[in-house]
Design an enzyme around this catalytic site. Structure first.
Site, mmCIF file in Angstrom:
data_model
loop_
_atom_site.group_PDB
_atom_site.id
_atom_site.type_symbol
_atom_site.label_atom_id
_atom_site.label_comp_id
_atom_site.label_asym_id
_atom_site.label_seq_id
_atom_site.Cartn_x
_atom_site.Cartn_y
_atom_site.Cartn_z
ATOM 1 N N ASP A 265 -12.565 52.092 11.487
ATOM 2 C CA ASP A 265 -12.411 53.366 10.791
ATOM 3 C C ASP A 265 -13.727 53.720 10.106
ATOM 4 O O ASP A 265 -13.995 53.299 8.984
ATOM 5 C CB ASP A 265 -11.280 53.260 9.766
ATOM 6 C CG ASP A 265 -11.069 54.546 8.982
ATOM 7 O OD1 ASP A 265 -11.804 55.519 9.235
ATOM 8 O OD2 ASP A 265 -10.166 54.563 8.130
ATOM 9 N N THR B 287 4.545 53.459 6.599
ATOM 10 C CA THR B 287 5.255 53.780 5.355
ATOM 11 C C THR B 287 6.753 54.003 5.581
ATOM 12 O O THR B 287 7.588 53.539 4.787
ATOM 13 C CB THR B 287 4.637 55.030 4.709
ATOM 14 O OG1 THR B 287 3.251 54.766 4.437
ATOM 15 C CG2 THR B 287 5.340 55.389 3.414
ATOM 16 N N GLU C 277 -12.087 56.379 14.839
ATOM 17 C CA GLU C 277 -11.570 57.571 14.184
ATOM 18 C C GLU C 277 -12.697 58.560 13.930
ATOM 19 O O GLU C 277 -13.789 58.184 13.512
ATOM 20 C CB GLU C 277 -10.891 57.221 12.854
ATOM 21 C CG GLU C 277 -10.291 58.426 12.159
ATOM 22 C CD GLU C 277 -9.457 58.056 10.950
ATOM 23 O OE1 GLU C 277 -9.659 58.678 9.889
ATOM 24 O OE2 GLU C 277 -8.610 57.157 11.068
ATOM 25 N N ASN D 213 1.277 55.720 15.294
ATOM 26 C CA ASN D 213 1.225 54.720 14.227
ATOM 27 C C ASN D 213 2.223 55.035 13.127
ATOM 28 O O ASN D 213 2.225 56.145 12.589
ATOM 29 C CB ASN D 213 -0.174 54.686 13.597
ATOM 30 C CG ASN D 213 -1.207 54.055 14.487
ATOM 31 O OD1 ASN D 213 -1.022 53.909 15.689
ATOM 32 N ND2 ASN D 213 -2.322 53.678 13.898
ATOM 33 N N ASP E 130 -5.860 47.280 12.436
ATOM 34 C CA ASP E 130 -5.773 48.692 12.070
ATOM 35 C C ASP E 130 -6.693 49.017 10.893
ATOM 36 O O ASP E 130 -6.777 48.255 9.927
ATOM 37 C CB ASP E 130 -4.324 49.006 11.697
ATOM 38 C CG ASP E 130 -4.068 50.478 11.449
ATOM 39 O OD1 ASP E 130 -4.636 51.301 12.182
ATOM 40 O OD2 ASP E 130 -3.289 50.782 10.538
#
Length: 279
Positions: free
Chosen positions: A105, A230, A135, A227, A83
């Site tokens: 990313d 947190t 992304e 996704n 990720d």
């Protein structure tokens, strides 16, 4: 079951218009809890290791091999994904280690450079049968590195996917990374536009700050991969804090980390069931 290619989970979810949960691994106990939650729900899950997590552990291989070992023993399909990699070499390393997918990313780069680097990674991964996420349009949060309120342009997204050959696209539609309260509102109209414009599945980053009904709305509008990190980290941490408050003399870390691991299981199963509930 065995370690499952991410492509299989994404294609099945996209065809059924349901969501597939992609949850971040922070350490071995997280991976164990996420798989246990998926097994409880009887549903597949994607285990994600971020570049930030790699830096914390001082390298990718130890945690990656442990996570893949947990995935191979699972009683449900489990994919392993890299990720938010901004390091091109890290993405290649994950491909070589046997990850089912990698996410590059390049949202911090200008469009042409993002396209060039993402294309190189896609070519390298596809030759080896690995699924690629990218992304376009910055997702909010990350200590100001991304600007909340940015939105992905459907026309630019279409060109980007065609030029790079990526398999899935993370898009900016109103979510923000690292939110600890679930108050974000998504641009569902934009999600529908992106879904209609693109031939690849859409990915929602920053979903920890998105309430359940908004996530369901996003899946209905065309979002596939959800996704979350947190939100689950908060459950883990609160469980440790509560145990230590009640047991101030404990010194065996397995006791409080084990409690935290167990605390993640029901919420993992609940989220996966929620994402699957539109079928």
């Amino acid at each position: 079951m065995t370690l499952t290619p991410t492509r299989e989970l994404m294609q099945a979810a996209a065809e059924r218009r349901i969501g597939v949960g992609a949850f971040n691994v922070i350490h071995l106990e997280t991976a164990e809890a996420l798989v246990a939650g998926a097994e409880r729900a009887g549903l597949p899950v994607v285990l994600q290791i971020s570049e930030n997590c790699v830096k914390y552990h001082g390298g990718l291989e130890p945690l990656a091999l442990a996570t893949m070992a947990v995935a191979r023993k699972a009683r449900v399909p489990v994919a392993v994904h890299l990720d938010h990699a901004k390091d091109e070499e890290l993405a290649r390393q994950a491909v070589d280690l046997g990850f089912g997918s990698v996410m590059f990313d390049g949202a911090h780069l200008d469009y042409s450079e993002n396209t060039a680097v993402t294309s190189r990674i896609a070519r390298y991964a596809h030759v080896r049968g690995v699924y690629v996420e990218a992304e376009l349009g910055k997702v909010g949060g990350k200590d100001g590195a991304h600007t909340p309120g940015v939105r992905t342009d459907p026309g630019e997204a279409t060109s980007f996917v065609e030029e790079t050959g990526v398999d899935a696209l993370a898009v900016a539609v109103g979510s923000s990374h690292a939110m600890t309260d679930r108050t974000a509102t998504l641009d569902l109209a934009l999600i529908r536009q992106l879904h209609e414009a693109l031939a690849v599945p859409l990915v929602l980053h920053g979903s920890s700050g998105v309430p359940d009904d908004e996530i369901l709305g996003a899946i209905r509008a065309g979002m596939t991969k959800i996704n979350i990190s947190t939100h689950l980290n908060g459950i883990f941490t609160r469980a440790i804090r509560g145990y230590l408050d009640e047991n101030p003399k404990v010194v065996d870390s397995r006791k409080y980390v084990g409690v935290a691991r167990n605390a993640l299981i029901p919420e993992t199963g609940r989220l996966l069931t929620l994402f699957n509930s539109l079928d």
